[in-house]
Design a protein around this motif. Sequence first.
Motif, PDB file in Angstrom:
ATOM      1  N   ILE A  40       0.845  -1.196   0.000  1.00  0.00           N
ATOM      2  CA  ILE A  40       0.000   0.000   0.000  1.00  0.00           C
ATOM      3  C   ILE A  40       0.881   1.247   0.000  1.00  0.00           C
ATOM      4  N   CYS A  41       1.899   1.262   0.865  1.00  0.00           N
ATOM      5  CA  CYS A  41       2.770   2.439   0.991  1.00  0.00           C
ATOM      6  C   CYS A  41       3.685   2.631  -0.205  1.00  0.00           C
ATOM      7  N   SER A  42       3.888   1.623  -1.017  1.00  0.00           N
ATOM      8  CA  SER A  42       4.734   1.780  -2.194  1.00  0.00           C
ATOM      9  C   SER A  42       3.917   2.117  -3.439  1.00  0.00           C
ATOM     10  N   GLY A  43       2.600   2.193  -3.311  1.00  0.00           N
ATOM     11  CA  GLY A  43       1.746   2.506  -4.455  1.00  0.00           C
ATOM     12  C   GLY A  43       1.711   3.995  -4.759  1.00  0.00           C
ATOM     13  N   SER A  44       1.411   4.318  -6.005  1.00  0.00           N
ATOM     14  CA  SER A  44       1.367   5.725  -6.427  1.00  0.00           C
ATOM     15  C   SER A  44       0.221   6.480  -5.749  1.00  0.00           C
ATOM     16  N   GLU A  45      -0.892   5.799  -5.463  1.00  0.00           N
ATOM     17  CA  GLU A  45      -2.012   6.467  -4.802  1.00  0.00           C
ATOM     18  C   GLU A  45      -1.600   6.974  -3.428  1.00  0.00           C
ATOM     19  N   PHE A  46      -0.850   6.156  -2.705  1.00  0.00           N
ATOM     20  CA  PHE A  46      -0.401   6.554  -1.372  1.00  0.00           C
ATOM     21  C   PHE A  46       0.500   7.778  -1.448  1.00  0.00           C
ATOM     22  N   TRP A  47       1.437   7.776  -2.388  1.00  0.00           N
ATOM     23  CA  TRP A  47       2.383   8.888  -2.468  1.00  0.00           C
ATOM     24  C   TRP A  47       1.719  10.162  -2.976  1.00  0.00           C
ATOM     25  N   MET A  48       0.737  10.041  -3.861  1.00  0.00           N
ATOM     26  CA  MET A  48       0.009  11.232  -4.295  1.00  0.00           C
ATOM     27  C   MET A  48      -0.792  11.819  -3.143  1.00  0.00           C
ATOM     28  N   LEU A  49      -1.436  10.963  -2.363  1.00  0.00           N
ATOM     29  CA  LEU A  49      -2.189  11.439  -1.206  1.00  0.00           C
ATOM     30  C   LEU A  49      -1.248  12.038  -0.168  1.00  0.00           C
ATOM     31  N   ALA A  50      -0.109  11.394   0.084  1.00  0.00           N
ATOM     32  CA  ALA A  50       0.862  11.914   1.051  1.00  0.00           C
ATOM     33  C   ALA A  50       1.390  13.279   0.613  1.00  0.00           C
ATOM     34  N   TYR A  51       1.652  13.436  -0.679  1.00  0.00           N
ATOM     35  CA  TYR A  51       2.114  14.731  -1.196  1.00  0.00           C
ATOM     36  C   TYR A  51       1.035  15.797  -1.020  1.00  0.00           C
ATOM     37  N   THR A  52      -0.198  15.461  -1.379  1.00  0.00           N
ATOM     38  CA  THR A  52      -1.299  16.415  -1.252  1.00  0.00           C
ATOM     39  C   THR A  52      -1.476  16.856   0.190  1.00  0.00           C
ATOM     40  N   VAL A  53      -1.465  15.906   1.106  1.00  0.00           N
ATOM     41  CA  VAL A  53      -1.637  16.221   2.521  1.00  0.00           C
ATOM     42  C   VAL A  53      -0.465  17.047   3.029  1.00  0.00           C
ATOM     43  N   SER A  54       0.747  16.724   2.607  1.00  0.00           N
ATOM     44  CA  SER A  54       1.932  17.456   3.064  1.00  0.00           C
ATOM     45  C   SER A  54       1.899  18.913   2.610  1.00  0.00           C
ATOM     46  N   VAL A  55       1.577  19.139   1.345  1.00  0.00           N
ATOM     47  CA  VAL A  55       1.507  20.511   0.836  1.00  0.00           C
ATOM     48  C   VAL A  55       0.408  21.276   1.561  1.00  0.00           C
ATOM     49  N   THR A  56      -0.723  20.638   1.782  1.00  0.00           N
ATOM     50  CA  THR A  56      -1.823  21.281   2.492  1.00  0.00           C
ATOM     51  C   THR A  56      -1.426  21.624   3.918  1.00  0.00           C
ATOM     52  N   MET A  57      -0.724  20.725   4.600  1.00  0.00           N
ATOM     53  CA  MET A  57      -0.287  20.991   5.979  1.00  0.00           C
ATOM     54  C   MET A  57       0.704  22.146   6.041  1.00  0.00           C
ATOM     55  N   VAL A  58       1.607  22.257   5.056  1.00  0.00           N
ATOM     56  CA  VAL A  58       2.545  23.384   5.027  1.00  0.00           C
ATOM     57  C   VAL A  58       1.779  24.690   4.861  1.00  0.00           C
ATOM     58  N   CYS A  59       0.793  24.698   3.978  1.00  0.00           N
ATOM     59  CA  CYS A  59      -0.021  25.908   3.786  1.00  0.00           C
ATOM     60  C   CYS A  59      -0.792  26.259   5.048  1.00  0.00           C
ATOM     61  N   ILE A  60      -1.378  25.265   5.689  1.00  0.00           N
ATOM     62  CA  ILE A  60      -2.131  25.514   6.921  1.00  0.00           C
ATOM     63  C   ILE A  60      -1.209  26.017   8.024  1.00  0.00           C
ATOM     64  N   ASN A  61      -0.035  25.402   8.161  1.00  0.00           N
ATOM     65  CA  ASN A  61       0.911  25.845   9.189  1.00  0.00           C
ATOM     66  C   ASN A  61       1.366  27.279   8.943  1.00  0.00           C
ATOM     67  N   PHE A  62       1.602  27.645   7.702  1.00  0.00           N
ATOM     68  CA  PHE A  62       1.973  29.025   7.395  1.00  0.00           C
ATOM     69  C   PHE A  62       0.843  29.964   7.767  1.00  0.00           C
ATOM     70  N   PHE A  63      -0.379  29.580   7.434  1.00  0.00           N
ATOM     71  CA  PHE A  63      -1.529  30.434   7.745  1.00  0.00           C
ATOM     72  C   PHE A  63      -1.690  30.595   9.249  1.00  0.00           C
TER      73      PHE A  63
END
Length: 132
Positions: A40-63
């Motif tokens: 599951i963790c080596s699949g592209s779906e997992f990494w796309m979701l992890a990237y999306t969540v990470s970028v969103t968390m950086v934006c939220i933390n900045f805000f």
Amino acid sequence: GFAVIPALGAVMALAWPKAPVEMEDEDFGDEMPQRSVQSICSGSEFWMLAYTVSVTMVCINFFIATAFAQMLHVTDSIEEAEKLNSAFAVFLPAGGIVFIPLIGLVLDRLGPTLGYFILQSTYGPFVLLMLC
């Protein structure tokens, strides 16, 4: 850096298939419990979701980090900015409690492709309102 995101969105919109992609096995609902955590963790779906969540968390933390300074700039009063910051501290987790199940419901009912498309298209007007 962030200017790349709309460009990627435009490329993805142009590259989106016109018709549904044919799949060999359409019954993939029971696949997840049978997969190992490593697969599951080596699949592209997992990494796309992890990237999306990470970028969103950086934006939220900045805000969050700049919320008090923004409120102070808008109100020109430390007392008013502190009241707004206190309200923000209450409404931010309350919004998460309310909207996380709603987002889960949208993704569960509509599937990841349409669900994320709808969520991302509702995020666009929110960003435009923030810029005004």
